[in-house]
Design an enzyme around this catalytic site. Structure first.
Site, PDB file in Angstrom:
ATOM      1  N   CYS A  34      56.565  32.582  46.849  1.00  0.00           N
ATOM      2  CA  CYS A  34      56.683  31.191  46.295  1.00  0.00           C
ATOM      3  C   CYS A  34      55.724  30.515  45.399  1.00  0.00           C
ATOM      4  CB  CYS A  34      57.023  30.356  47.668  1.00  0.00           C
ATOM      5  SG  CYS A  34      58.183  30.798  48.492  1.00  0.00           S
ATOM      6  N   GLY A  61      58.222  33.957  42.420  1.00  0.00           N
ATOM      7  CA  GLY A  61      59.500  33.902  43.199  1.00  0.00           C
ATOM      8  C   GLY A  61      60.407  33.837  42.104  1.00  0.00           C
ATOM      9  N   CYS A 273      43.824  35.130  50.362  1.00  0.00           N
ATOM     10  CA  CYS A 273      44.502  36.423  50.306  1.00  0.00           C
ATOM     11  C   CYS A 273      43.919  37.331  48.984  1.00  0.00           C
ATOM     12  CB  CYS A 273      46.014  36.231  50.002  1.00  0.00           C
ATOM     13  SG  CYS A 273      46.943  37.779  49.580  1.00  0.00           S
ATOM     14  N   TYR A 279      47.009  41.475  42.504  1.00  0.00           N
ATOM     15  CA  TYR A 279      48.324  41.556  42.042  1.00  0.00           C
ATOM     16  C   TYR A 279      49.062  40.444  41.853  1.00  0.00           C
ATOM     17  CZ  TYR A 279      53.556  42.379  42.457  1.00  0.00           C
ATOM     18  OH  TYR A 279      54.990  42.317  42.274  1.00  0.00           O
ATOM     19  N   SER A 320      50.192  43.908  36.335  1.00  0.00           N
ATOM     20  CA  SER A 320      48.898  43.876  36.800  1.00  0.00           C
ATOM     21  C   SER A 320      48.101  45.199  36.526  1.00  0.00           C
ATOM     22  CB  SER A 320      48.793  43.365  38.000  1.00  0.00           C
ATOM     23  OG  SER A 320      49.692  44.445  38.699  1.00  0.00           O
ATOM     24  N   ASP A 382      47.833  51.601  38.476  1.00  0.00           N
ATOM     25  CA  ASP A 382      48.758  50.791  39.072  1.00  0.00           C
ATOM     26  C   ASP A 382      48.105  49.771  40.218  1.00  0.00           C
ATOM     27  OD1 ASP A 382      51.068  49.456  39.627  1.00  0.00           O
ATOM     28  OD2 ASP A 382      52.019  51.351  40.480  1.00  0.00           O
ATOM     29  N   ASP A 383      48.510  48.759  40.678  1.00  0.00           N
ATOM     30  CA  ASP A 383      47.784  48.009  41.640  1.00  0.00           C
ATOM     31  C   ASP A 383      47.819  48.441  43.155  1.00  0.00           C
ATOM     32  OD1 ASP A 383      50.369  46.530  42.658  1.00  0.00           O
ATOM     33  OD2 ASP A 383      50.416  46.273  40.659  1.00  0.00           O
ATOM     34  N   CYS A 419      51.772  42.489  56.274  1.00  0.00           N
ATOM     35  CA  CYS A 419      51.309  41.022  56.172  1.00  0.00           C
ATOM     36  C   CYS A 419      52.152  40.088  57.127  1.00  0.00           C
ATOM     37  CB  CYS A 419      51.342  40.834  54.837  1.00  0.00           C
ATOM     38  SG  CYS A 419      50.906  38.861  54.376  1.00  0.00           S
ATOM     39  N   CYS A 470      41.103  37.153  53.348  1.00  0.00           N
ATOM     40  CA  CYS A 470      41.861  38.075  54.027  1.00  0.00           C
ATOM     41  C   CYS A 470      42.060  39.200  53.710  1.00  0.00           C
ATOM     42  CB  CYS A 470      43.397  37.220  54.444  1.00  0.00           C
ATOM     43  SG  CYS A 470      44.324  38.273  55.113  1.00  0.00           S
ATOM     44  N   CYS A 473      45.620  43.604  55.276  1.00  0.00           N
ATOM     45  CA  CYS A 473      46.590  44.763  54.840  1.00  0.00           C
ATOM     46  C   CYS A 473      45.790  46.079  54.609  1.00  0.00           C
ATOM     47  CB  CYS A 473      47.705  44.539  53.892  1.00  0.00           C
ATOM     48  SG  CYS A 473      47.047  43.839  52.387  1.00  0.00           S
TER      49      CYS A 473
HETATM   50  S1  SF4 Z   1      47.531  40.375  54.997  1.00  0.00           S
HETATM   51 FE1  SF4 Z   1      47.099  41.246  52.943  1.00  0.00          FE
HETATM   52  S2  SF4 Z   1      48.954  40.523  51.698  1.00  0.00           S
HETATM   53 FE2  SF4 Z   1      48.714  39.266  53.675  1.00  0.00          FE
HETATM   54  S3  SF4 Z   1      47.456  37.541  53.249  1.00  0.00           S
HETATM   55 FE3  SF4 Z   1      46.188  39.140  54.185  1.00  0.00          FE
HETATM   56  S4  SF4 Z   1      45.457  40.357  52.304  1.00  0.00           S
HETATM   57 FE4  SF4 Z   1      47.077  39.129  51.732  1.00  0.00          FE
END
Ligand code: SF4
Length: 497
Positions: A34, A61, A273, A279, A320, A382-383, A419, A470, A473
């Protein structure tokens, strides 16, 4: 709660159609969730400003788009499934007159992607007052909140967490008789990632979760007026000057009284994030004072240092991967070339492809330039690799086009954790790196060599510090506690522990 007659959204509900994500090979990378754009500019054509803002945020999105306008008396909305260019006509924009507008482009991570009701802005009523709300992110305590609202006799119309946020704001606003306090109380209850903009008939509000997981920026129009946008590219397209990011936990109100800001809930550990850098965000956007294009170039250069290879040509997987490929080429001295052309407008089409078209898979999105590739030892930048399916098809596509060797270089570490904050990664067992070593992944995708960028190099490329992000992932360290019931759906059993 019911919406007063005359305030109902103006397009007819669309019948559910087959989910093209099942038809068109889901992309093998995390998907955005989004774009939000809001403008307060009396005497300007706010609907058209928003229309162009949404074009700049289309990459976030492509399932639905909507614009709501506040005209001093009420709020009306036009929204539908599809790309921004498909959803709005000149006459739609002509009819959306007012001083304030709110726009949204949606990629669903909760709720049904093909339901008109789930398209945003989400319209609801607080007594006689109509509000429209647009949300980027994902709450982790939605079920708990929905149960509690239902327990209080509240009927929910859509399946999105955005409706839960709007309903809570309505509930608390009625209690306090002031929408600002309604938002403040709601922010204390909702947990997860949210960058939200909301309009009433006379004011624009925007607020961001205390971790700042999803971006939200504030800008100023040269002729007077304010803009909020998920990314700075949304400011650029309407000629707005970037002022600042909204702070984690902050709320702003913009109205005839000007801009008022408050720290509505205390900020937590900053957790933007990191995939926004890798990306999601557009290369011309700026995050943390860093242009994404430059950050991606630096990621490519770091890969060239970390994982050098003898090759004839460096190509990037659009979009990207291209700046990162340029960085790899510059650092390695290997020539840079355009080897793949993206079919830019395929998006998330709602036209079902035939079986034959479906079998073309990656060819629907990428077409190789055979005369560039044939006989070359390629470095392909690639990303990310999420499930591995698309990377395998990409390697096959390049070999079919005559590549002598294919060396994959990835500008992120292996994605091992799902995520929960608004990005559509699969459950953990579908993430190829949660079960395979790098060598096993290489073998699976059929590349001659494969290397991932180290997390510390990704962070270094952003110019920020590890503590700003964050990165769950990659490292499984979620900034917000994930309820057991939510974890169970996406994490493998031993990880649920
Ligand atoms: S888990 Fe990964 S994709 Fe989700 S907010 Fe954290 S860094 Fe971003």
């Amino acid at each position: 709660m019911s919406i007063p007659k005359g305030h109902l959204p103006c397009l007819p509900e669309q019948p559910d159609r087959p989910d093209c994500s099942e038809c068109l090979d889901r992309p093998d990378r995390p998907e955005e969730a989004c774009g939000v754009f809001g403008v307060y500019a009396p005497d300007e054509d706010v609907a058209r400003l928003t229309y162009f803002g949404l074009h700049a945020l289309q990459h976030r999105g492509q399932e639905s788009a909507g614009i709501a306008v506040g005209d001093g008396e009420t709020v009306t909305v036009t929204k539908n499934l599809g790309l921004v260019s498909r959803v709005f006509t000149e006459s739609d924009l002509d009819s959306l007159t007012g001083d304030i507008a709110l726009g949204h482009t949606r990629y669903s991570t909760t709720g049904t992607s093909t339901s008109w009701e789930n398209a945003q802005p989400h319209l609801s009523a607080i007594g006689d007052q109509v509000i429209a709300l647009a949300h980027n992110g994902n709450l982790v305590n939605t079920s708990e909140l929905r149960d509690s609202l239902r327990g209080n006799g509240v009927r929910l119309r859509s399946t999105t967490d955005s409706e839960v946020i709007a309903t809570l704001i309505g509930h608390f606003t009625q209690r306090h008789n002031h929408i600002r306090e309604g938002i403040r109380d709601t922010m204390k209850l909702i947990r997860g990632a949210y960058s939200v903009a909301l309009i009433t008939e006379e004011a624009l509000y925007a607020f961001r979760d205390p971790y700042g997981v999803r971006p939200l920026v504030l800008g100023e129009l040269p002729l007077g007026g304010w803009v909020v946008s998920s990314e700075t590219c949304g400011l650029d397209i309407v000629g707005a000057r970037f002022l600042r990011d909204l702070s984690p936990g902050e709320m702003v109100k913009i109205s005839a009284d000007g801009l008022e800001a408050e720290q509505s809930v205390p900020a937590e550990k900053p957790s933007l994030c990191i995939f926004e850098f890798i990306y999601f965000a557009r290369p011309d956007s700026v995050l943390h004072d860093c242009t994404l294009y430059e950050a991606r170039r630096r990621m490519g250069a770091a890969l060239a240092e970390d994982a050098p290879v003898e090759a004839d040509l460096v190509i990037g997987v659009p979009d990207s991967g291209v700046p990162a490929a340029a960085g790899f080429a510059q650092a390695s001295g290997i020539p840079f070339g355009e080897g793949l052309v993206k079919n830019r407008y395929i998006g998330r089409t709602f036209i079902s492809p035939t079986q034959y078209i479906r079998q073309q898979g990656i060819r629907l999105k990428l077409n190789p330039l055979r005369h560039v590739i044939a006989g070359k030892r390629l470095v392909v930048v690639d990303d990310s690799i999420v499930r591995g399916n698309t990377s395998r098809k990409l390697v096959e596509l390049l070999r079919d086009a005559g590549a002598a060797e294919v060396h994959m270089r990835i500008t992120s570490p292996p994605v091992r954790w799902p995520c929960f904050f608004g990005i559509d990664t699969d459950s953990q067992e579908q993430l190829i790196a949660s079960a395979m070593s790098v060598e096993e992944i290489r073998e699976h995708i059929g590349a001659d060599s494969l290397a991932f960028l180290r997390l510390e190099d990704v962070v270094a490329a952003t110019g920020s510090s590890v503590s700003d992000f964050c990165m769950a992932c990659f490292d499984g360290e979620y900034p917000v506690e994930i309820p057991e019931s939510v974890r169970r759906g996406k994490l493998s059993l031993e990880s649920c522990g």
